[in-house]
Design a protein around this motif. Sequence first.
Motif, mmCIF file in Angstrom:
data_model
loop_
_atom_site.group_PDB
_atom_site.id
_atom_site.type_symbol
_atom_site.label_atom_id
_atom_site.label_comp_id
_atom_site.label_asym_id
_atom_site.label_seq_id
_atom_site.Cartn_x
_atom_site.Cartn_y
_atom_site.Cartn_z
ATOM 1 N N ASN A 12 0.805 -1.149 0.093
ATOM 2 C CA ASN A 12 -0.084 -0.104 0.142
ATOM 3 C C ASN A 12 0.992 1.257 -0.018
ATOM 4 N N PRO A 13 0.852 2.192 -1.184
ATOM 5 C CA PRO A 13 1.676 3.227 -1.127
ATOM 6 C C PRO A 13 1.263 4.466 -0.482
ATOM 7 N N THR A 58 2.872 -0.500 -8.725
ATOM 8 C CA THR A 58 1.991 0.206 -7.962
ATOM 9 C C THR A 58 2.243 1.619 -8.161
ATOM 10 N N SER A 59 1.229 2.383 -8.486
ATOM 11 C CA SER A 59 1.158 3.855 -8.386
ATOM 12 C C SER A 59 0.489 4.594 -7.555
ATOM 13 N N PRO A 78 -8.676 -4.863 3.339
ATOM 14 C CA PRO A 78 -7.794 -3.769 3.141
ATOM 15 C C PRO A 78 -8.342 -2.512 2.497
ATOM 16 N N THR A 79 -7.945 -1.408 3.047
ATOM 17 C CA THR A 79 -8.623 0.059 2.596
ATOM 18 C C THR A 79 -7.475 0.359 1.330
ATOM 19 N N SER A 107 -3.002 2.907 -7.453
ATOM 20 C CA SER A 107 -3.187 1.575 -8.583
ATOM 21 C C SER A 107 -2.486 0.496 -7.963
ATOM 22 N N MET A 108 -3.050 -0.308 -7.394
ATOM 23 C CA MET A 108 -2.382 -1.429 -6.712
ATOM 24 C C MET A 108 -2.073 -2.600 -7.455
ATOM 25 N N SER A 109 -0.679 -3.054 -7.187
ATOM 26 C CA SER A 109 -0.296 -4.374 -7.869
ATOM 27 C C SER A 109 -0.531 -5.607 -7.166
#
Length: 403
Positions: free
Chosen positions: A144-145, A172-173, A296-297, A303-305
Amino acid sequence: MPTNDYSSSPSAGPEITLSGPDITDLEIEAVVRVLRSGRLSIGPMQEAFEALVSEAAGCDHGVAVSSGTCGLHLALLALGIGPGDEVITTPFSFVASANAILYVGATPKFVDICPRSLNMDPEKVERAIGPRTKAILAVEALGNPTHMDRYAAIAAKHEIHLVEDCCEALGTSYNGRKCGSFGRVGVFGFYPNKQITTGEGGMIVTDDPHLADMCRSLRNQGRPMPADPATTTAGATGLGVWLAHERLGYNYRLSEIACALGVAQMRRLDRIIDARRRVAVEYLNRLMDIPGIILPTIESGTSMSWFVFTVRLERGYTSEERDRVIQGLRNHDVGCAPYFPCIHLMPEYVRRFGYERGSFPIAESVSDRTIALPFHNHLTERDIDMVAQTLSLMLTRENLARG
Ligand SMILES: *Cc1c(COP(=O)(O)O)cnc(C)c1O
C-alpha cells in the motif's frame, strides 16, 4: 505448487498455497537460452533487466543485486549512512527493512503506523526527526503506497534522504506517481512471493547517476566507478580495472540466469498484475459479507499491484484467537501467515534497544490481528471460495468458544 512463505513451515497434503510464482514457458526458455549462451554473469540480461525495472519504476537507473535486502544495504551505504546516524522507519514490515539500518551501523528509529494505511503516520515521522536523523526508510506495507508523497515532502523539507523500500510495490502507483520513484533511491525484491521473481534478486532504482555508479561499484567488490581515479589510471596503463578495488565492496551481483528470468517476467508484468487484481477483487467480493473481519482499505488515487491479500480480525480479537484461526486454516490446507510480526519485538531488537509490548501500540494491535491469505495467480474461484468458507467457519468457531 511450492510455498514461498517466510514464516510458515511447509505442511503435508494438497494445499492452497500462500504464494506461488507465475512462471510460463517464456521464462523457462529465457533461462535455457542464457545457459546455452555460456555467459552466466555480468552480461546483456543484467542490462536489459535493469532497464525494464527502472522504467517500470519511473527512474533513470537500475542496479540489479542479489536480493532486496542487499539492495537496501547498498542504498544506505551509498548515501553515506553509518554509525551515529538515525534512520526513521516502520515497525510493521518484513524484518529486512530495519535490518539494513543495523548492517550499516546506524540506529533505526521506529514510529507507529496509521491503522488504515498500515504505513508510518506522517505526523509521527516528522516529530521523530532529530539532529542525528539522516534518512526516512519508508515501506509500502503490504504493497500500500499511501503517504509516500507526504514522506517525500517531509524529507525534502528537513533535507534528509527518503529511501523507499518498495519491495512489495512493483507496478503500484499513487496519485499518478510510480512506486520506486518517491525516494532518492528505491529498492525492489524478487523473492518468489513478490509480484515478479528471479528466484532471489533485487533492484536499486534512482534518478541519480552518481548514486547508481556507487551502488554498481559496491555490488561488485568495490571495483572503480567511472568517476574514480583508478578508472583512468588503469585505462592509461592498459592494465584494466578488474582487480582495482577502490572501496570495501561486496559480491551482491545477480546472475545472467536470474536476470533473464527477470526480463521474461517484466515483459509480462502488466498481465501478471492484471491477474493479481482479478484475484484481489474476487476476494474483496467474496469476503465482504463475513462478519468480524476488516478488509484492506485502498485509498483513491492508488493503482495497486497487490503483493499479498490480508484480512484483519476486528478489534477485540486477541493474537491467540488469530493464531488459532491461522492454525485452523492450515489444518484445512489453506496456506496463511501472520503478516507481519512487529520488528521492534523481535529478539535482536529487544536485546539491542529494550523495546517491549506497548512501545508501538497501533502496529502491535494490527500485527496481532492480521492474516495473510493464499494469494497468487493460479487461484481459481473455487479456491477462493474454499478459503472464504474455511475462514468463516474458523471465525464462527472462535466466536462460539467465547460463549
Ligand atoms: C521482500 C522484502 C524485502 C527483501 O527481500 P529479499 O528477500 O531480501 O529479496 C525487504 N523489505 C520488504 C518490505 C520486503 O517485503
